[in-house]
Motif scaffolding. Structure first.
Motif, PDB file in Angstrom:
ATOM      1  N   ARG A  46     -39.910   2.988   2.264  1.00  0.00           N
ATOM      2  CA  ARG A  46     -38.783   3.188   0.880  1.00  0.00           C
ATOM      3  C   ARG A  46     -39.206   2.408  -0.280  1.00  0.00           C
ATOM      4  O   ARG A  46     -40.226   1.184  -0.208  1.00  0.00           O
ATOM      5  N   THR A  47     -38.697   2.456  -1.380  1.00  0.00           N
ATOM      6  CA  THR A  47     -38.925   2.117  -2.675  1.00  0.00           C
ATOM      7  C   THR A  47     -38.012   0.727  -2.832  1.00  0.00           C
ATOM      8  O   THR A  47     -38.364   0.088  -3.795  1.00  0.00           O
ATOM      9  N   VAL A  48     -37.082   0.731  -2.017  1.00  0.00           N
ATOM     10  CA  VAL A  48     -35.885  -0.395  -2.374  1.00  0.00           C
ATOM     11  C   VAL A  48     -35.271  -0.573  -0.945  1.00  0.00           C
ATOM     12  O   VAL A  48     -35.128   0.289  -0.169  1.00  0.00           O
ATOM     13  N   GLY A  54     -33.762  11.403   2.441  1.00  0.00           N
ATOM     14  CA  GLY A  54     -35.102  10.702   3.097  1.00  0.00           C
ATOM     15  C   GLY A  54     -35.170   9.383   2.344  1.00  0.00           C
ATOM     16  O   GLY A  54     -36.281   8.772   2.421  1.00  0.00           O
ATOM     17  N   ILE A  55     -34.248   8.618   2.254  1.00  0.00           N
ATOM     18  CA  ILE A  55     -34.223   7.176   1.948  1.00  0.00           C
ATOM     19  C   ILE A  55     -34.041   6.234   3.025  1.00  0.00           C
ATOM     20  O   ILE A  55     -33.018   6.553   3.983  1.00  0.00           O
ATOM     21  N   GLY A  56     -35.164   5.569   3.398  1.00  0.00           N
ATOM     22  CA  GLY A  56     -35.006   4.873   4.668  1.00  0.00           C
ATOM     23  C   GLY A  56     -34.063   3.549   4.595  1.00  0.00           C
ATOM     24  O   GLY A  56     -33.758   3.007   3.333  1.00  0.00           O
ATOM     25  N   TYR A  57     -33.526   3.218   5.497  1.00  0.00           N
ATOM     26  CA  TYR A  57     -32.269   2.115   5.560  1.00  0.00           C
ATOM     27  C   TYR A  57     -32.153   1.663   6.838  1.00  0.00           C
ATOM     28  O   TYR A  57     -32.676   2.061   7.945  1.00  0.00           O
ATOM     29  N   VAL A  66     -22.902   4.093  -4.392  1.00  0.00           N
ATOM     30  CA  VAL A  66     -24.057   3.843  -3.689  1.00  0.00           C
ATOM     31  C   VAL A  66     -25.113   4.324  -4.753  1.00  0.00           C
ATOM     32  O   VAL A  66     -26.109   4.055  -4.888  1.00  0.00           O
ATOM     33  N   GLN A  67     -24.732   5.771  -5.028  1.00  0.00           N
ATOM     34  CA  GLN A  67     -25.806   6.329  -5.892  1.00  0.00           C
ATOM     35  C   GLN A  67     -26.171   5.727  -7.244  1.00  0.00           C
ATOM     36  O   GLN A  67     -27.508   5.370  -7.557  1.00  0.00           O
ATOM     37  N   ALA A  68     -25.270   5.022  -7.892  1.00  0.00           N
ATOM     38  CA  ALA A  68     -25.514   4.311  -8.976  1.00  0.00           C
ATOM     39  C   ALA A  68     -26.366   3.098  -8.595  1.00  0.00           C
ATOM     40  O   ALA A  68     -27.183   2.588  -9.643  1.00  0.00           O
ATOM     41  N   ALA A  69     -26.179   2.278  -7.599  1.00  0.00           N
ATOM     42  CA  ALA A  69     -26.984   1.368  -7.223  1.00  0.00           C
ATOM     43  C   ALA A  69     -28.350   1.689  -7.009  1.00  0.00           C
ATOM     44  O   ALA A  69     -29.128   0.866  -7.514  1.00  0.00           O
ATOM     45  N   VAL A  72     -34.218   4.825  -7.556  1.00  0.00           N
ATOM     46  CA  VAL A  72     -34.169   5.741  -6.598  1.00  0.00           C
ATOM     47  C   VAL A  72     -33.050   6.756  -6.899  1.00  0.00           C
ATOM     48  O   VAL A  72     -31.809   6.261  -7.041  1.00  0.00           O
ATOM     49  N   TRP A  73     -33.239   7.789  -6.802  1.00  0.00           N
ATOM     50  CA  TRP A  73     -32.182   8.847  -6.893  1.00  0.00           C
ATOM     51  C   TRP A  73     -31.826   9.647  -5.533  1.00  0.00           C
ATOM     52  O   TRP A  73     -32.597  10.156  -4.827  1.00  0.00           O
TER      53      TRP A  73
END
Length: 101
Positions: free
Chosen positions: A18-20, A44-47, A90-93, A99-100
């Motif tokens: 992940r990038t963030v 596909g954003i890991g968390y 969440v999208q804005a953060a 990260v989009w």
């Protein structure tokens, strides 16, 4: 950085790179929590995910962070804490961290 010392549940679909750093503190029965998790999975954003029903001790720590009353979910994105955010928040953060969704 996560505020709890629990082993997060790895996501099923998102890659581990992940990038963030992203962490979600919520409940399985919370619609907003699940909406955000599904959106991150699709992108596909890991968390990391901490279920507050399984880790009640975390609840008090998050209440202190929230200034008293805790509302779920709580989302931690790259050092930024979001209390009961909408998917748009969440999208804005994520966008602020490059990260989009």
């Amino acid at each position: 950085m996560s505020i709890v010392d629990v082993t997060p549940v790895p996501t099923r679909w998102a890659p581990r790179t992940r990038t963030v750093p992203v962490a979600i503190y919520g409940n399985r029965w919370c619609g907003i929590t699940q909406l955000i998790r599904r959106a991150l999975d699709r992108a596909g954003i890991g968390y990391d995910y901490v279920d507050l029903d399984e880790h009640p001790s975390v609840h008090a720590r998050l209440e202190a962070l929230a200034g008293g009353r805790l509302r779920t979910p709580v989302v931690h994105i790259g050092g930024e804490w979001l209390m009961e955010p909408s998917l748009r928040q969440v999208q804005a953060a994520l966008a602020r961290h490059g990260v989009w969704l």
